[in-house]
Write a protein that holds these residues in place. Structure first.
Motif, PDB file in Angstrom:
ATOM      1  N   ASP A  42     -23.915  45.488   2.932  1.00 20.42           N
ATOM      2  CA  ASP A  42     -24.556  44.642   3.938  1.00 20.42           C
ATOM      3  C   ASP A  42     -25.703  45.412   4.584  1.00 20.42           C
ATOM      4  OD1 ASP A  42     -23.476  41.928   4.477  1.00 20.42           O
ATOM      5  OD2 ASP A  42     -21.575  43.008   4.577  1.00 20.42           O
ATOM      6  N   ILE A  43     -26.901  44.902   4.426  1.00 21.15           N
ATOM      7  CA  ILE A  43     -28.076  45.485   5.057  1.00 21.15           C
ATOM      8  C   ILE A  43     -28.644  44.441   6.015  1.00 21.15           C
ATOM      9  CG2 ILE A  43     -30.390  46.431   4.678  1.00 21.15           C
ATOM     10  CD1 ILE A  43     -29.501  47.245   1.876  1.00 21.15           C
ATOM     11  N   LYS A  44     -28.811  44.821   7.276  1.00 16.52           N
ATOM     12  CA  LYS A  44     -29.299  43.879   8.280  1.00 16.52           C
ATOM     13  C   LYS A  44     -30.513  44.444   9.013  1.00 16.52           C
ATOM     14  CE  LYS A  44     -24.723  41.813   9.061  1.00 16.52           C
ATOM     15  NZ  LYS A  44     -23.645  41.573  10.051  1.00 16.52           N
ATOM     16  N   ASN A  45     -31.621  43.731   8.925  1.00 20.46           N
ATOM     17  CA  ASN A  45     -32.837  44.023   9.696  1.00 20.46           C
ATOM     18  C   ASN A  45     -33.293  45.472   9.540  1.00 20.46           C
ATOM     19  OD1 ASN A  45     -31.016  42.087  11.877  1.00 20.46           O
ATOM     20  ND2 ASN A  45     -32.942  41.309  11.056  1.00 20.46           N
ATOM     21  N   LEU A  46     -33.219  45.968   8.296  1.00 21.43           N
ATOM     22  CA  LEU A  46     -33.592  47.354   8.015  1.00 21.43           C
ATOM     23  C   LEU A  46     -35.109  47.514   8.021  1.00 21.43           C
ATOM     24  CD1 LEU A  46     -32.571  50.203   7.034  1.00 21.43           C
ATOM     25  CD2 LEU A  46     -33.033  49.381   4.717  1.00 21.43           C
ATOM     26  N   SER A  47     -35.585  48.490   8.781  1.00 23.51           N
ATOM     27  CA  SER A  47     -37.014  48.834   8.792  1.00 23.51           C
ATOM     28  C   SER A  47     -37.168  50.346   8.730  1.00 23.51           C
ATOM     29  CB  SER A  47     -37.700  48.309  10.056  1.00 23.51           C
ATOM     30  OG  SER A  47     -37.759  46.896  10.056  1.00 23.51           O
ATOM     31  N   LYS A  48     -38.213  50.776   8.005  1.00 27.92           N
ATOM     32  CA  LYS A  48     -38.521  52.197   7.902  1.00 27.92           C
ATOM     33  C   LYS A  48     -40.030  52.374   7.743  1.00 27.92           C
ATOM     34  CE  LYS A  48     -38.025  56.650   7.362  1.00 27.92           C
ATOM     35  NZ  LYS A  48     -37.644  57.515   8.508  1.00 27.92           N
ATOM     36  N   SER A  49     -40.610  53.205   8.606  1.00 31.73           N
ATOM     37  CA  SER A  49     -42.051  53.447   8.572  1.00 31.73           C
ATOM     38  C   SER A  49     -42.331  54.928   8.333  1.00 31.73           C
ATOM     39  CB  SER A  49     -42.696  53.023   9.897  1.00 31.73           C
ATOM     40  OG  SER A  49     -42.518  51.647  10.119  1.00 31.73           O
ATOM     41  N   TYR A  50     -43.533  55.183   7.835  1.00 34.69           N
ATOM     42  CA  TYR A  50     -44.035  56.547   7.657  1.00 34.69           C
ATOM     43  C   TYR A  50     -45.346  56.686   8.431  1.00 34.69           C
ATOM     44  CZ  TYR A  50     -40.734  56.586   3.721  1.00 34.69           C
ATOM     45  OH  TYR A  50     -39.600  56.501   2.952  1.00 34.69           O
ATOM     46  N   ASN A  51     -45.858  57.912   8.467  1.00 32.13           N
ATOM     47  CA  ASN A  51     -47.142  58.195   9.147  1.00 32.13           C
ATOM     48  C   ASN A  51     -47.137  57.697  10.588  1.00 32.13           C
ATOM     49  OD1 ASN A  51     -48.132  59.236   6.690  1.00 32.13           O
ATOM     50  ND2 ASN A  51     -48.851  57.212   6.044  1.00 32.13           N
ATOM     51  N   LYS A  52     -46.068  58.075  11.312  1.00 34.02           N
ATOM     52  CA  LYS A  52     -45.931  57.720  12.724  1.00 34.02           C
ATOM     53  C   LYS A  52     -46.032  56.212  12.958  1.00 34.02           C
ATOM     54  CE  LYS A  52     -47.642  62.217  14.287  1.00 34.02           C
ATOM     55  NZ  LYS A  52     -48.654  62.946  15.105  1.00 34.02           N
ATOM     56  N   GLY A  53     -45.418  55.470  12.049  1.00 40.74           N
ATOM     57  CA  GLY A  53     -45.356  54.031  12.200  1.00 40.74           C
ATOM     58  C   GLY A  53     -46.509  53.263  11.605  1.00 40.74           C
ATOM     59  N   GLN A  54     -47.486  53.977  11.031  1.00 42.03           N
ATOM     60  CA  GLN A  54     -48.667  53.296  10.502  1.00 42.03           C
ATOM     61  C   GLN A  54     -48.398  52.613   9.159  1.00 42.03           C
ATOM     62  OE1 GLN A  54     -52.187  55.764  10.504  1.00 42.03           O
ATOM     63  NE2 GLN A  54     -51.607  56.775  12.426  1.00 42.03           N
ATOM     64  N   THR A  55     -47.453  53.166   8.392  1.00 46.19           N
ATOM     65  CA  THR A  55     -47.134  52.597   7.080  1.00 46.19           C
ATOM     66  C   THR A  55     -45.705  52.085   7.098  1.00 46.19           C
ATOM     67  OG1 THR A  55     -48.609  54.182   6.000  1.00 46.19           O
ATOM     68  CG2 THR A  55     -47.020  53.025   4.604  1.00 46.19           C
ATOM     69  N   LYS A  56     -45.548  50.771   7.009  1.00 37.43           N
ATOM     70  CA  LYS A  56     -44.217  50.165   7.037  1.00 37.43           C
ATOM     71  C   LYS A  56     -43.715  50.028   5.604  1.00 37.43           C
ATOM     72  CE  LYS A  56     -41.660  47.659  10.281  1.00 37.43           C
ATOM     73  NZ  LYS A  56     -41.744  47.306  11.692  1.00 37.43           N
ATOM     74  N   ALA A  57     -42.819  50.918   5.204  1.00 38.66           N
ATOM     75  CA  ALA A  57     -42.310  50.920   3.834  1.00 38.66           C
ATOM     76  C   ALA A  57     -41.272  49.829   3.617  1.00 38.66           C
ATOM     77  CB  ALA A  57     -41.720  52.286   3.488  1.00 38.66           C
ATOM     78  N   VAL A  58     -40.423  49.597   4.610  1.00 35.79           N
ATOM     79  CA  VAL A  58     -39.427  48.522   4.565  1.00 35.79           C
ATOM     80  C   VAL A  58     -39.513  47.776   5.887  1.00 35.79           C
ATOM     81  CG1 VAL A  58     -36.978  47.949   4.348  1.00 35.79           C
ATOM     82  CG2 VAL A  58     -37.916  49.863   3.057  1.00 35.79           C
ATOM     83  N   ASP A  59     -39.602  46.443   5.803  1.00 32.48           N
ATOM     84  CA  ASP A  59     -39.910  45.642   6.978  1.00 32.48           C
ATOM     85  C   ASP A  59     -38.857  44.548   7.195  1.00 32.48           C
ATOM     86  OD1 ASP A  59     -41.096  44.329   9.074  1.00 32.48           O
ATOM     87  OD2 ASP A  59     -42.929  43.776   8.014  1.00 32.48           O
ATOM     88  N   ASP A  60     -37.896  44.827   8.086  1.00 32.64           N
ATOM     89  CA  ASP A  60     -36.890  43.840   8.507  1.00 32.64           C
ATOM     90  C   ASP A  60     -36.130  43.260   7.308  1.00 32.64           C
ATOM     91  OD1 ASP A  60     -35.548  42.488  10.579  1.00 32.64           O
ATOM     92  OD2 ASP A  60     -36.780  40.699  10.311  1.00 32.64           O
ATOM     93  N   LEU A  61     -35.597  44.146   6.476  1.00 34.74           N
ATOM     94  CA  LEU A  61     -34.898  43.744   5.247  1.00 34.74           C
ATOM     95  C   LEU A  61     -33.442  43.400   5.549  1.00 34.74           C
ATOM     96  CD1 LEU A  61     -34.799  43.613   2.078  1.00 34.74           C
ATOM     97  CD2 LEU A  61     -34.082  46.001   2.156  1.00 34.74           C
ATOM     98  N   THR A  62     -33.024  42.234   5.108  1.00 35.16           N
ATOM     99  CA  THR A  62     -31.628  41.809   5.229  1.00 35.16           C
ATOM    100  C   THR A  62     -31.147  41.285   3.889  1.00 35.16           C
ATOM    101  OG1 THR A  62     -31.800  41.227   7.587  1.00 35.16           O
ATOM    102  CG2 THR A  62     -30.052  40.173   6.319  1.00 35.16           C
TER     103      THR A  62
END
Length: 240
Positions: A3-23
């Motif tokens: 179960d993955i809920k609202n997963l987000s992960k960014s790089y470069n101090k938030g400038q690059t959103k690699a995963v955006d609110d994944l459920t």
């Protein structure tokens, strides 16, 4: 199972959103294919699942265990194969496998039985006493697969597992994945080989620019009334 809920992960101090609110939810007994172009967020998602990356937000549950609150217990239930088989080159194959078995507290009898089975399946029995640095890329992939599956985990998380495998080993791995799920377990794997995903997966998720843009069975992805291949669906959705 997953179960993955609202997963987000960014790089470069938030400038690059690699995963955006994944459920997403992956059920027991299911082979789930995770597809996307290069840089879409597949490996970031997988590394977050196995604890190699810390998400910015969201939650991940593996076999009913919160991966952030109980990371060791969660890891005991997964077998992880990364997209690149980086292995300890100065160990022999058998030393590496025994190390992995020790980490997961696999008994001597159980490890021998599973080693024998997996090494025979991957045709590695004659090479297991050699140093890993002498292995080809495909052999390294096989030894990593063997090590990841020694403790018979309920959840397999595999990032491009067929890369470097010869056709026979690839075929046997696919059969093994199906058998594993038929026993009520789960396989979550990424691949760029769309034909494999189309034939093998119970359901498929497609990620692009960090967002899950489609998920379902092949019939659902086709909207039930079209005979499009997964390749055509993928290309249309990702606008390649």
């Amino acid at each position: 199972m997953i179960d993955i809920k609202n997963l987000s992960k960014s790089y470069n101090k938030g400038q690059t959103k690699a995963v955006d609110d994944l459920t997403l939810h992956v059920k027991a007994g299911e082979i789930f294919g995770f597809l996307g172009p290069n840089g879409a967020g597949k490996t970031t998602t997988i590394k977050s699942m196995v604890g190699l990356l810390t998400p910015d937000s969201g939650s991940i549950s593996l076999a009913g265990i919160d991966a952030s609150k109980n990371p060791v217990e969660a890891k005991e239930n997964i077998g992880y194969v990364p997209d690149n088989p980086d292995v300890y080159d100065r160990l022999t194959g058998i030393e590496y496998l025994n190390f992995m078995a020790d980490v997961y507290k696999v008994s001597i009898d159980d490890r021998k039985e599973r080693m024998d089975y997996l090494l025979d399946m991957f045709n590695l029995a004659d090479a297991v006493g050699d140093l890993i640095k002498s292995y080809s890329h495909g052999m390294k992939q096989k030894i990593v697969l063997t090590g990841a599956l020694l403790h018979n985990p309920a959840i397999w998380i595999l990032d491009e597992p067929m890369v470097g495998l010869d056709p026979k080993s690839s075929h046997l791995l696919k059969e093994f994945m199906r058998k594993h799920c038929d026993q009520g377990n789960t396989v979550f794997f990424s691949t760029h080989v769309l034909e494999v995903a189309e034939r093998l997966c119970d359901r498929i998720g497609i990620i692009n620019n960090g967002k899950l843009i489609a998920m379902g069975t092949m019939d659902e992805l086709r909207h039930g009334d079209q005979a499009d291949s997964l390749e055509n669906i993928f290309l249309e959705l990702t606008e390649i």
